[in-house]
Design a protein around this motif. Structure first.
Motif, PDB file in Angstrom:
ATOM      1  N   MET A  55       6.834  -1.524  -8.579  1.00  7.52           N
ATOM      2  CA  MET A  55       8.095  -2.108  -8.027  1.00  7.52           C
ATOM      3  C   MET A  55       8.120  -1.838  -6.487  1.00  7.52           C
ATOM      4  O   MET A  55       8.806  -2.327  -5.735  1.00  7.52           O
ATOM      5  CB  MET A  55       9.382  -1.392  -8.758  1.00  7.52           C
ATOM      6  N   ALA A  56       7.737  -0.292  -6.251  1.00 11.09           N
ATOM      7  CA  ALA A  56       7.607  -0.100  -4.751  1.00 11.09           C
ATOM      8  C   ALA A  56       6.845  -1.002  -4.071  1.00 11.09           C
ATOM      9  O   ALA A  56       7.064  -1.396  -2.758  1.00 11.09           O
ATOM     10  CB  ALA A  56       7.254   1.382  -4.541  1.00 11.09           C
TER      11      ALA A  56
ATOM     12  N   ALA B 295       0.785  -1.074   0.018  1.00 13.12           N
ATOM     13  CA  ALA B 295      -0.147   0.068   0.033  1.00 13.12           C
ATOM     14  C   ALA B 295       1.007   1.115   0.082  1.00 13.12           C
ATOM     15  O   ALA B 295       0.507   2.519  -0.577  1.00 13.12           O
ATOM     16  CB  ALA B 295      -0.885   0.160   0.962  1.00 13.12           C
ATOM     17  N   SER B 296       2.055   1.290   0.825  1.00 10.80           N
ATOM     18  CA  SER B 296       2.900   2.318   0.786  1.00 10.80           C
ATOM     19  C   SER B 296       3.473   2.454  -0.616  1.00 10.80           C
ATOM     20  O   SER B 296       3.746   3.552  -1.014  1.00 10.80           O
ATOM     21  CB  SER B 296       3.982   2.218   1.735  1.00 10.80           C
ATOM     22  N   GLY B 297       3.864   1.310  -1.366  1.00  9.16           N
ATOM     23  CA  GLY B 297       4.430   1.446  -2.482  1.00  9.16           C
ATOM     24  C   GLY B 297       3.380   2.150  -3.531  1.00  9.16           C
ATOM     25  O   GLY B 297       3.799   3.089  -4.590  1.00  9.16           O
ATOM     26  N   VAL B 298       2.411   1.687  -3.456  1.00  4.92           N
ATOM     27  CA  VAL B 298       1.271   2.089  -4.422  1.00  4.92           C
ATOM     28  C   VAL B 298       1.103   3.739  -4.132  1.00  4.92           C
ATOM     29  O   VAL B 298       0.917   4.232  -5.378  1.00  4.92           O
ATOM     30  CB  VAL B 298       0.069   1.289  -4.298  1.00  4.92           C
ATOM     31  N   PHE B 299       1.175   4.159  -3.120  1.00  2.00           N
ATOM     32  CA  PHE B 299       0.987   5.403  -2.756  1.00  2.00           C
ATOM     33  C   PHE B 299       2.291   6.346  -3.341  1.00  2.00           C
ATOM     34  O   PHE B 299       2.123   7.453  -4.097  1.00  2.00           O
ATOM     35  CB  PHE B 299       1.187   5.723  -1.267  1.00  2.00           C
ATOM     36  N   LEU B 300       3.525   5.628  -3.332  1.00  3.50           N
ATOM     37  CA  LEU B 300       4.653   6.547  -3.878  1.00  3.50           C
ATOM     38  C   LEU B 300       4.271   6.497  -5.436  1.00  3.50           C
ATOM     39  O   LEU B 300       4.928   7.330  -5.992  1.00  3.50           O
ATOM     40  CB  LEU B 300       5.932   5.598  -3.761  1.00  3.50           C
TER      41      LEU B 300
END
Length: 135
Positions: free
Chosen positions: A107-108, A90-95
């Motif tokens: 990738m994040a 979820a944090s990677g999707v936000f990034l």
């Protein structure tokens, strides 16, 4: 109290507060390195850039903490490493959304989710990164 002292799937606000504080500190350190390593920008632009980077990191920490805790509650598996993968993803999707790049988000998501999951597995199994080897 630290992050690992709080019970999984309980007190989501406290866990989110801890992850947000840690991510904010990481954002401030990254901002300091950026200002030292790269050519100085005009003061106002440097301030906006610093606020943007720190804010993004703080938001990622908050998203990770809240998603991990809510996932533990919804799935009724508080100690599952999958909760940490979901939070990292979820944090990677936000990034990815923040950078307007689906590839960065993908990738994040995979990278941060994997690191978070392995961190939880390591904590559960007692992995050590430093110290004398066990023979």
């Amino acid at each position: 109290m630290g992050y690992w002292d709080l019970e999984e799937g309980k007190d989501c606000v406290a866990k989110t507060w801890v992850t947000t504080k840690v991510a904010t500190v990481v954002g401030l350190v990254a901002t300091a390195y950026r200002m030292v390593l790269f050519k100085p920008e005009p003061p106002l632009q440097a301030l906006t850039s610093a606020a943007s980077l720190t804010g993004t990191m703080a938001a990622m920490g908050a998203i990770f903490g809240m998603t991990t805790c809510i996932s533990a509650q919804i799935r009724d598996e508080p100690d599952s490493p999958a909760n940490y993968f979901i939070g990292g993803c979820a944090s990677g999707v936000f990034l990815g959304a923040r950078t307007h790049s689906p590839m960065t988000g993908t990738m994040a998501c995979v990278g941060l989710g994997t690191v978070a999951m392995l961190t939880k597995v390591g904590k559960m199994e007692g992995w050590k990164l430093t110290g004398s080897p066990k023979l």
